[in-house]
Design an enzyme around this catalytic site. Structure first.
Site, PDB file in Angstrom:
ATOM      1  N   ASP A 193     -38.223 -15.768   9.652  1.00  0.00           N
ATOM      2  CA  ASP A 193     -37.599 -16.228   8.676  1.00  0.00           C
ATOM      3  C   ASP A 193     -37.342 -15.118   8.000  1.00  0.00           C
ATOM      4  OD1 ASP A 193     -36.590 -17.442   5.810  1.00  0.00           O
ATOM      5  OD2 ASP A 193     -37.849 -19.115   7.253  1.00  0.00           O
ATOM      6  N   HIS A 268     -31.894 -18.023   7.837  1.00  0.00           N
ATOM      7  CA  HIS A 268     -33.079 -17.559   7.738  1.00  0.00           C
ATOM      8  C   HIS A 268     -33.677 -16.311   8.391  1.00  0.00           C
ATOM      9  CE1 HIS A 268     -34.642 -20.671   4.807  1.00  0.00           C
ATOM     10  NE2 HIS A 268     -33.455 -21.589   5.942  1.00  0.00           N
ATOM     11  N   GLU A 337     -29.975 -25.074   6.741  1.00  0.00           N
ATOM     12  CA  GLU A 337     -29.699 -24.028   4.938  1.00  0.00           C
ATOM     13  C   GLU A 337     -28.891 -23.128   6.198  1.00  0.00           C
ATOM     14  OE1 GLU A 337     -33.299 -25.736   2.617  1.00  0.00           O
ATOM     15  OE2 GLU A 337     -33.974 -23.548   3.859  1.00  0.00           O
TER      16      GLU A 337
END
Length: 619
Positions: A193, A268, A337
């Site tokens: 991440d 990420h 995302e």
């Protein structure tokens, strides 16, 4: 003397059987449990027999289980069982027993666990272990019973985020041991991440030399941390070597746990970009772009370039190394995302959109994900991705983790569009949310996910047809690690909510019962977790306060609630700690003077305080 011993044992059999039947403390709850009279006397003289074909893996597991749970060094053999005082693990052919299912028969003379596979025998052992009393003795009475049990879902998962806060190999092994005892069988390992790259990739050493370490911001709120600078020390982090990964996988396989790796792209990916900046958009990097591993909070410019061929070549090499380590049929690529603002300005991304007639960046994300799908499929793996990949043109052939709810309905969209779907609802299964009143819990999101909400979750939406519902593979709890910097905090968020998720995933809805589950925790499983040296939360007993100030009449109107059943709330308004003798029993909403100090707790009928005292000023 012999006659007295027989009478005592017979009495113990009767008491043990009645106690187990009334409490029925198994977690997850089996499909069918029928108690009978009497019981089996488990002692050091009991012999255990396992199938020869499974002996290499099952024998050490069985020996370890009876040693840790009963303190017994039992003789475990292969071959035919003795007539009495034995435990027999038996592989059978039976249409009544599903994959991972089992039948457990306890009689005064022997115990038999039947299954069609190794996983079923392992799961039967876990249920048997829960029937061993917690008392310390050299002889244990296991009540006579007949259990028939099959799993509702074959995906019973938990996600560990080790990127935001690294957890050691030893800690991971400990959790797999505990979780597998509750029939959790999928361990989703979120290895990368913005805040850290946690897996050794030999072809790209900078991923761990730089990407696994970040600047120290300990003591600063997660969402208030300033970006790291290039010259400050990078001392927080860690990673797993490939040999450590192999060790964890081997450990998990023997406990019927499949480990699914996640390499989260295209977003990420700040730790990846910090390690190899050439994978970022643009040839000339704009002013203000930070190429350091994120320290917390938001991580701007964390998406890989979707237009450079070097991005795909790099990721293909990474994926090849990762899948060579993990025997799982699945590989998770993230896909969630993604901030696409750089893609809108990047000449490489814009050229790909033009060359492939992509109308917007949503379709560019589909293009990226489809490229990932081809890479993963070429390694003969099934690709999993978060539900954002349904946007644009989607990616047929992938498995979807449906986490969003509300404005987005992937729990309906994915199975209706033919995708195998794993339910990971953030409303019901994101155990990174606090589990009690926010002002009483450790630092976390300003959002509460109580144990009862996790337990009462139904993964299959009622709106799905029978055919669509069949595409739901199972259920998963996810622990994102923004607020779990220590092992103790990590466990506190895991337990007991992962036990609730385990029952949601294994047990059929008709055998579930919230009060039975809460009682099983209080009277049995909290003690088992303590024995395993696991830190867990008792927030299920916390009193939730709510109040309104009536300015017209200068009154505070107070409401008190708890999620558990069968206990009483007592409170005080004079600053004293409440008990059942000096406190007032809560019978419903009441009025008092504003700015009064309220103290409230949850008590048993005998006056035992179950919860931390809730304390709040009514203002």
């Amino acid at each position: 003397m012999k006659r007295i011993f027989i009478v005592i044992v017979a009495f113990l059999f009767t008491i043990a059987g009645r106690t187990q039947e009334s409490q029925n403390t198994f977690i997850p709850q089996p499909q069918s449990v029928v108690f009978q009279q009497g019981g089996f006397l488990l002692s050091q003289d009991t012999q255990v027999f396992v199938p020869k074909m499974f002996s290499a893996d099952l024998k050490p597991i069985v020996e370890s289980k009876f040693k840790s749970d009963a303190g017994l060094n039992l003789s475990v053999k292969t071959g035919s069982a003795k007539a009495t005082n034995c435990i027999l693990f038996e592989k059978v052919k039976s249409k009544a027993i599903a994959t991972e299912g089992y039948e457990l028969e306890v009689t005064p003379s022997k115990i038999i666990i039947k299954a069609i596979d190794y996983a079923g025998l392992f799961n039967g052992l876990q249920t048997l272990a829960q029937a061993i009393p917690l008392v310390k003795t050299d002889k244990f009475v296991i009540p006579s019973m007949s259990i028939k049990d099959n799993p509702r879902f074959h995906w019973r998962g938990v996600l560990f985020d080790v990127s935001r806060h690294f957890q050691t190999k030893e800690f991971i092994l400990k959790q797999i041991e505990v979780l597998s005892s509750y029939k959790i069988n999928k361990f989703h390992w979120h290895l990368t991440d913005d805040q850290g790259w946690r897996i050794e990739i030999k072809k790209y050493p900078n991923l761990t030399q730089k990407g696994a370490w970040r600047a120290d911001r300990t003591g600063i709120a997660w969402w208030s941390r300033e970006l790291a600078t290039a010259d400050e020390p990078k001392t927080v982090g860690g990673f797993y070597t490939q040999e450590e990964i192999k060790e964890v996988i081997a450990f998990a396989q023997k406990r019927n746990v499949e480990i699914i790796p996640e390499i989260d792209v295209p977003a990420h990916s700040k730790a990846l970009i910090a390690s190899y900046p050439e994978l970022f958009c643009y040839d000339v990097v704009p002013d203000g772009v930070n190429f350091e591993v994120a320290v917390g909070g938001k991580a701007p410019d964390n998406a890989l370039c979707a237009g450079k061929e070097t991005t795909y070549a790099f990721l293909e090499n990474v994926i090849k190394e990762v899948v060579a380590l993990f025997p799982s049929k699945y590989f998770h690529i993230g896909g969630d995302e993604c901030n696409k603002s750089n893609w809108k300005k990047c000449p490489h991304c814009q050229k790909v959109m033009q060359d492939h007639n992509l109308k917007d960046v949503e379709e560019l994300q589909s293009y990226f994900i489809q490229r990932m799908y081809k890479i993963v499929s070429a390694q003969k793996k099934t690709m999993i991705a978060w539900d954002e990949v349904l946007s644009g043109k989607g990616v047929k052939g992938a498995t979807i983790m449906a986490w969003r709810r509300g404005m987005h309905t992937p729990e309906l969209q994915a199975p209706r569009e033919g995708y195998p779907t794993i339910m990971t609802s953030y409303l019901h299964s994101y155990i990174s949310r606090v589990q009690g009143p926010t002002f009483m819990e450790p630092e976390g999101p300003n959002s509460v996910l109580p144990l009862s909400v996790v337990y009462n979750h139904e993964p299959i939406p009622a709106e799905l047809t029978k055919e669509e519902a069949h595409r739901v593979l199972g259920n998963q709890a996810s622990l994102w690690a923004e607020f779990t910097p220590t092992e103790s905090q990590f466990e506190y968020m895991l337990y007991p909510r992962t036990l609730a998720s385990a029952e949601v995933s294994w047990s059929m809805p008709e055998v579930k019962n919230w009060q039975r589950f809460q009682d099983a925790l209080e009277f049995d499983h909290f003690a088992r977790l303590e024995r395993a040296k696991v830190n867990f939360s008792k927030s299920m007993f916390t009193v939730y306060p709510a109040f309104a100030i009536d300015q017209l009449n200068n009154e505070a109107i107070v409401f008190l609630k708890t999620e558990t059943i069968g206990y009483d709330i007592y409170y005080t308004l004079n600053g004293e700690e409440p008990t059942i003798t000096n406190g007032k029993k809560y019978e419903g909403q009441f009025k008092t003077v504003p700015r009064t100090l309220l103290k409230a707790g949850l008590f048993t009928k005998k006056g035992k305080l179950l919860s931390t005292i809730t304390e709040i000023r009514l203002k």
